[in-house]
Scaffold this motif. Structure first.
Motif, short mmCIF file in Angstrom:
data_model
loop_
_atom_site.label_atom_id
_atom_site.label_comp_id
_atom_site.label_asym_id
_atom_site.label_seq_id
_atom_site.Cartn_x
_atom_site.Cartn_y
_atom_site.Cartn_z
N UNK A 91 10.57 -5.91 -9.74
CA UNK A 91 9.04 -6.10 -9.70
C UNK A 91 8.39 -4.58 -9.19
N UNK A 92 8.97 -4.05 -8.27
CA UNK A 92 8.51 -2.70 -7.71
C UNK A 92 8.55 -1.59 -8.91
N UNK A 93 9.57 -1.45 -9.45
CA UNK A 93 9.37 -0.70 -10.97
C UNK A 93 8.36 -1.00 -11.91
N UNK A 94 8.22 -2.45 -12.12
CA UNK A 94 7.24 -2.90 -13.04
C UNK A 94 5.83 -2.35 -12.62
N UNK A 95 5.68 -2.49 -11.16
CA UNK A 95 4.35 -2.47 -10.69
C UNK A 95 3.99 -0.93 -10.75
N UNK A 98 3.39 0.07 -14.66
CA UNK A 98 2.54 -0.51 -15.45
C UNK A 98 1.29 0.10 -14.90
N UNK A 99 0.89 0.25 -13.37
CA UNK A 99 -0.31 0.54 -12.96
C UNK A 99 -0.30 2.17 -13.32
N UNK A 125 -1.90 7.37 -7.87
CA UNK A 125 -2.88 6.06 -7.47
C UNK A 125 -2.19 4.78 -7.74
N UNK A 126 -1.13 4.76 -8.31
CA UNK A 126 -0.18 3.43 -8.25
C UNK A 126 0.36 3.13 -7.08
N UNK A 313 -3.75 -6.18 -12.03
CA UNK A 313 -2.49 -5.88 -12.43
C UNK A 313 -1.37 -6.49 -11.27
N UNK A 314 -1.62 -6.35 -10.08
CA UNK A 314 -0.95 -6.73 -9.06
C UNK A 314 -0.53 -8.31 -8.96
N UNK A 315 -1.92 -8.86 -9.29
CA UNK A 315 -2.13 -10.34 -9.49
C UNK A 315 -0.99 -10.95 -10.55
N UNK A 316 -1.38 -10.15 -11.73
CA UNK A 316 -0.34 -10.50 -12.99
C UNK A 316 1.09 -10.50 -12.58
#
Length: 602
Positions: A91-95, A98-99, A125-126, A313-316
């Motif tokens: 999840x951390x890498x995806x965030x 993606x961000x 900024x991610x 994005x975080x919600x998603x």
């Protein structure tokens, strides 16, 4: 001398600004980080200009981030990482990716930034603020909630990702292009050599050193050793052109499984807190507040754009990758939507390397600062809307159908205290009935046999009539909510004036209010505290008879004081005066008892 004077003056200014603004920000539910940022803005060149050399302050304050990364490394034991591997590296890498891609694409296509600048902007900024995010979760007691655990995992990966990002910025800025192949190879070997020294030293030298220092039992030497390890490793990394943060992180990681880990963390924590506070103050000092007046629409627009990109994005990610519900995913987005402290470090390096213009750098720093300031406001604005809805539990009809034959006692609340009362009454074969609004408590009580406990709100007169309260002799109020207890006592006294009411009291003020409505109050922790005190006195050498006498004396005296305070409990000054007089009187009574015991022995 002028230098010493200016240093002392700067220290006074920093401490005074923090002492004034941080408690105020906490009181306004904005958080300590916002307090430090506001303090920096006020004392910085944009407002009062009390500190002139902001560059020196910024260099010293970077140690706060260094110590933060050391502690993060200490917490990253291999076992813990393995348990959290999916959340951290999945999840951390995806965030982050993606961000970073979305923000980088916006910077590249919408704002015309170069590719290298867009990459640093997107990834910088991610990142979110570890200090700010964990503090927000802790203040709301949400660290162990589903979104709190996922937020911690994401922040953990962001902190790990910040290390290579900090090292990547000089390469993307093109500052290494002038180096030939030979120089690049030498530089790379030097970096690998220093990392090898840190790894080997951390594995084979640090533990014996800490063992020797621990044997001295001198606290200041232990503290100095801990600081030497962190700052020394950071200095070695800086010598070969690598981030200080990387050295501190490696040192913490190597000591994560050490038996001295907790000692190290306790030694570093106070310095980390102070220097991290100084770091945020320096960020506030560096914020160009003039931009808010010269280009308010641009600054506010970029701040809102940052939150508008990161929050959905975080919600998603929280919903799909983290398996969170809608409200938990929204809370995750709010906690992590703002920029972070590592973005300040990344962008500062980018500015120094010529990757950002001074105007863009000022704009970015102010945007991140404002995004942090807006997060608590968003939490307060959306608090009611995102509050979890109360669960509607299906209540079986058998729990609602109150059936009883002339109870002598009615119990309201079948929690810890109500269950004990019910067990004693049942053992004495005294007929009673119990009411509760928690299905779990009813199910638990009924699991022990045919216990007459039913679903019903004691604040509803029709429930009291159905429970045949008018036929009972005692009404026991054992719920754990003080306001509910008082309201229930008022209603029972109003409907059944001759009923004897015994009510659970949270504290002395609660006792007075229950007495006012005609109830006999029983303090929920009073008797257990007396028993703990009795056992402590016996453990300290008093005989059982002496300890029993002291406890009995205290109980009688406290009940007399409570009765006297009931006459003036709405006057705080008189209550305090009574308490002071009672404390002196109790000491005199205990001394008289001691002298009497000695006289008897003689």
């Amino acid at each position: 001398m002028p230098h010493e004077g200016s240093l002392l003056q700067a220290a006074v200014v920093f401490l005074l600004a923090a002492v004034l603004t941080v408690p105020l920000a906490k009181r306004l539910q904005l958080g300590a980080v916002i307090g430090y940022l506001i303090a920096g803005v006020i004392i910085g060149p944009s407002v009062l200009g009390l500190i002139g050399d902001t560059e020196s302050v910024a260099h010293i304050s970077e140690l706060g981030v260094v110590l933060l990364l050391f502690i993060i490394g200490l917490e990253l034991s291999p076992k813990r990482l393995w348990v959290m591997r999916k959340s951290v590296f999945g999840v951390g890498m995806a965030q982050v990716l993606l961000t970073g891609i979305v923000i980088g694409a916006v910077a590249l296509l919408a704002f015309g930034q170069s590719l290298n600048t867009a990459v640093v902007l997107g990834l910088g900024l991610a990142l979110s603020s570890t200090a700010f995010g964990l503090q927000s979760l802790a203040e709301r007691k949400e660290l162990n909630s589903p979104h709190g655990r996922l937020a911690f995992a994401i922040l953990l990966f962001q902190d790990i990702a910040a290390i290579p990002l900090i090292a990547l910025v000089p390469l993307l800025s093109g500052s290494d292009q002038a180096l030939d192949t030979h120089d690049s190879l030498v530089h790379g070997l030097r970096v690998l050599g220093v990392i090898a020294i840190v790894v080997i030293g951390g594995r084979y030298l640090l533990r014996p050193v800490f063992r020797i220092v621990a044997k001295t039992r001198i606290q200041e030497v232990s503290t100095a050793t801990a600081l030497l390890v962190v700052i020394g490793t950071a200095w070695l990394m800086e010598l070969v052109g690598v981030s200080m943060a990387l050295g501190a992180f490696l040192a913490g990681l190597l000591l994560a499984d050490s038996e001295y880990r907790h000692e190290l963390e306790s030694q570093i924590e106070p310095f980390k807190g102070l220097l991290l506070g100084l770091f945020f103050i320096s960020v506030g000092m560096g914020a160009n507040i003039g931009l808010l007046f010269s280009a308010p629409l641009v600054v506010l627009g970029l701040t809102l754009l940052l939150i508008a990109i990161k929050l959905p994005l975080l919600f998603f990610i929280g919903r799909l990758a983290g398996g969170l519900g809608k409200q938990s995913a929204l809370r995750l987005g709010l906690v992590l939507a703002a920029g972070g402290e590592f973005a300040f470090v990344v962008f500062k390096i980018g500015s120094d390397q010529g990757l950002f213009t001074p105007e863009l750098y000022d704009l970015l720093i102010l945007t991140i600062t404002l995004s942090m300031a807006m997060t608590p406001l968003l939490f307060m604005a959306l608090a009611r809307w995102i509050r979890p809805k109360p669960k509607t539990t299906e209540v079986p009809d058998e729990y609602r159908d109150i059936q009883t034959d002339e109870p002598r006692v009615v119990i309201a609340g079948m929690g810890r205290m109500g269950q004990i009362v019910a067990r004693i009454l049942r053992a004495q074969k005294i007929p009673f009935i119990a009411l509760d609004t928690a299905v779990e408590s009813i199910e638990f009580s009924r699991s022990f046999g045919n216990v007459p406990v039913f679903y019903g709100d004691p604040l509803r007169p029709e429930i009291l009539r159905a429970a045949k309260v008018h036929e009972a002799e005692f009404f026991v109020i054992a719920t754990d909510d003080p306001d509910t207890n008082i309201k229930t006592a008022e209603l029972v006294r109003k409907l059944y004036p001759h009923m004897k009411i015994i009510a659970r009291a949270r504290n002395r003020q609660h006792v007075h209010r229950l007495i006012d409505v005609g109830a006999q109050a029983v303090r929920e922790t009073f008797y257990s505290s007396l028993e703990m005190s009795r056992q402590t006195l016996m453990g300290l050498g008093l005989s059982q008879a002496q300890a029993d006498a002291r406890i009995a004396r205290f109980k009688r005296h406290d009940e007399q004081v409570l009765q006297a305070q009931h006459e003036v409990y709405d006057d705080e000054a008189k209550v305090l005066q009574t308490a002071r007089e009672a404390r002196v009187e109790l000491a005199q009574l205990f001394e008289a008892d001691r002298l009497e015991e000695e006289a008897v022995r003689l």
